[in-house]
Design an enzyme around this catalytic site. Structure first.
Site, PDB file in Angstrom:
ATOM      1  N   LYS A 178      -5.705 -13.808  -4.765  1.00 24.06           N
ATOM      2  CA  LYS A 178      -7.200 -14.374  -3.878  1.00 24.06           C
ATOM      3  C   LYS A 178      -8.485 -13.297  -4.348  1.00 24.06           C
ATOM      4  O   LYS A 178      -8.129 -12.160  -4.807  1.00 24.06           O
ATOM      5  CB  LYS A 178      -6.886 -13.501  -2.381  1.00 24.06           C
ATOM      6  CG  LYS A 178      -7.760 -14.034  -1.434  1.00 24.06           C
ATOM      7  CD  LYS A 178      -7.218 -13.848   0.215  1.00 24.06           C
ATOM      8  CE  LYS A 178      -8.152 -13.702   1.073  1.00 24.06           C
ATOM      9  NZ  LYS A 178      -7.743 -13.249   2.321  1.00 24.06           N
TER      10      LYS A 178
ATOM     11  N   LYS B 259       0.746  -1.290  -0.151  1.00 23.33           N
ATOM     12  CA  LYS B 259      -0.071  -0.131  -0.105  1.00 23.33           C
ATOM     13  C   LYS B 259       1.059   1.497   0.056  1.00 23.33           C
ATOM     14  O   LYS B 259       0.521   2.233  -0.546  1.00 23.33           O
ATOM     15  CB  LYS B 259      -0.782   0.101   1.049  1.00 23.33           C
ATOM     16  CG  LYS B 259      -1.930  -0.953   0.881  1.00 23.33           C
ATOM     17  CD  LYS B 259      -3.079  -1.311   2.231  1.00 23.33           C
ATOM     18  CE  LYS B 259      -3.975  -2.292   1.818  1.00 23.33           C
ATOM     19  NZ  LYS B 259      -4.932  -2.627   3.024  1.00 23.33           N
TER      20      LYS B 259
ATOM     21  N   LYS C 275     -13.045  -7.775  -2.831  1.00 21.70           N
ATOM     22  CA  LYS C 275     -13.917  -6.895  -3.513  1.00 21.70           C
ATOM     23  C   LYS C 275     -13.372  -5.931  -3.972  1.00 21.70           C
ATOM     24  O   LYS C 275     -13.887  -4.995  -4.533  1.00 21.70           O
ATOM     25  CB  LYS C 275     -14.988  -6.567  -2.247  1.00 21.70           C
ATOM     26  CG  LYS C 275     -14.449  -6.213  -0.878  1.00 21.70           C
ATOM     27  CD  LYS C 275     -15.227  -6.282   0.198  1.00 21.70           C
ATOM     28  CE  LYS C 275     -14.953  -6.109   1.588  1.00 21.70           C
ATOM     29  NZ  LYS C 275     -14.418  -7.192   2.150  1.00 21.70           N
TER      30      LYS C 275
END
Length: 332
Positions: free
Chosen positions: A197, A115, A200
């Site tokens: 994986k 991130k 959403k």
């Protein structure tokens, strides 16, 4: 005298709608685990605010996740169901544990590194620091086992290191938790990119199935799932798309992958996809119906999270007071 059950803790962030991966990788397993363990299942709303949330959406998703837990078979009479922010000890314990955690440890966390490459200097301190909150979540309840996906093992290792460090500095205070990684359904992969994986947060909505997706949407997404040109149904890393579809069947039905492969001997991918879609629809339909029913009864949901918060606060505060006393704070 009845043997005391081991303690199990887990939770899901209300940062978006739940996927089939959340359900099969976590919630469905929790339903079985609640019979064997003294289980604490939490909606970790404090973790959700590491990225900006719309307040009304955060409130709605928090209740939706709580309703999904119950609709999936998690029994409030068998375990402790609560909302993380209703237990202030989580935030307070995080601050204490921050002081026993090293910057180097946090900067090595894979999710933080990923991130920070995207966000650069504008990354929040919360994103850097949230593994310590995760450690507080776990350690406050004298947790023996934490059901985690393989991608979260690093955070659990940090929680173990912090617990051992604190225990060595003072005296035994925390249990050192172990990971519980179920074999089937531990990691449901993206339907469009089966090397990743199911999440959403991905841009392509065809890559994930939401728990509240309609039957038509589920059929469409499964029909578009990436496969390969081999043309034979095998359970192998060389065919990740097919392996993922088999894992979905296995996680829902309990059948072993090799038995599923045998069922489809001589059959093509179209038949496999058709069956996967119907198996998912049949599994999710009663959950969807029950979630809608629960969300229309806010008073019932409130009674559940109030009861859960009462028990969680009692246990967490006992651990917090012990931490404070050992560190040297004067008790009120």
């Amino acid at each position: 005298m009845e043997e005391q059950k081991k303690v199990l803790f887990s939770g899901i962030k209300p940062s978006g709608e739940l996927t089939l991966g959340n359900y099969l990788g976590a919630i469905k397993n929790w339903v079985k685990l609640q019979e064997e363990y003294d289980s604490y299942f939490c909606v970790v709303d404090l973790h959700a605010i590491t990225v900006k949330q719309e307040p009304k959406d955060l409130r709605a998703r928090t209740l939706q996740i709580l309703a999904t837990y119950i609709a999936s078979g998690i029994d409030p009479d068998k375990c402790t169901l609560f909302i993380q922010s209703h237990v202030p000890a989580h935030s307070e314990a995080q601050w204490l544990l921050n002081c026993f955690t090293y910057m180097g440890e946090l900067s090595r966390m894979t999710q933080y590194k990923d991130k920070s490459q995207k966000l650069g200097e504008s990354i929040s301190a919360g994103l850097f620091n949230y593994p310590v909150l995760m450690a507080a979540d776990i350690l406050l309840y004298n947790t023996d086992l934490v059901p985690v996906g393989r991608d979260q093992k690093q955070h659990l290792e940090l929680a173990r290191d912090i617990a051992i460090r604190f225990n060595n500095l003072y005296s035994p205070t925390f249990k050192v938790p172990e990971a519980y990684i179920p074999e089937a359904g531990a990691k449901i992969m993206d339907l469009q990119n089966p090397e990743k994986k199911m999440s959403k947060s991905e841009d392509n909505p065809n890559g994930y199935i939401l728990i509240n997706d309609s039957p038509d949407v589920i059929r469409k997404k499964i029909s578009r799932a990436v496969t390969d040109t081999v043309g034979v149904i095998n359970y192998t890393d060389e065919q990740p798309g097919i392996k993922n579809l088999i894992n979905i069947i296995s996680a829902i039905t309990g059948k072993k992958p090799e038995n599923i492969v045998a069922d489809y001997e001589g059959q093509g991918y179209a038949k496999l996809k058709q069956d996967v879609a119907e198996i998912i629809i049949e599994e999710l339909k009663p959950i969807q119906d029950e979630v809608n029913k629960l969300l229309s009864d806010k008073a019932y949901l409130e009674s559940i999270y109030r009861k859960g918060a009462e028990k969680a606060n009692y246990v967490a505060n006992k651990t917090l007071r012990k931490m404070q006393r050992k560190i040297g704070f004067i008790q009120l």
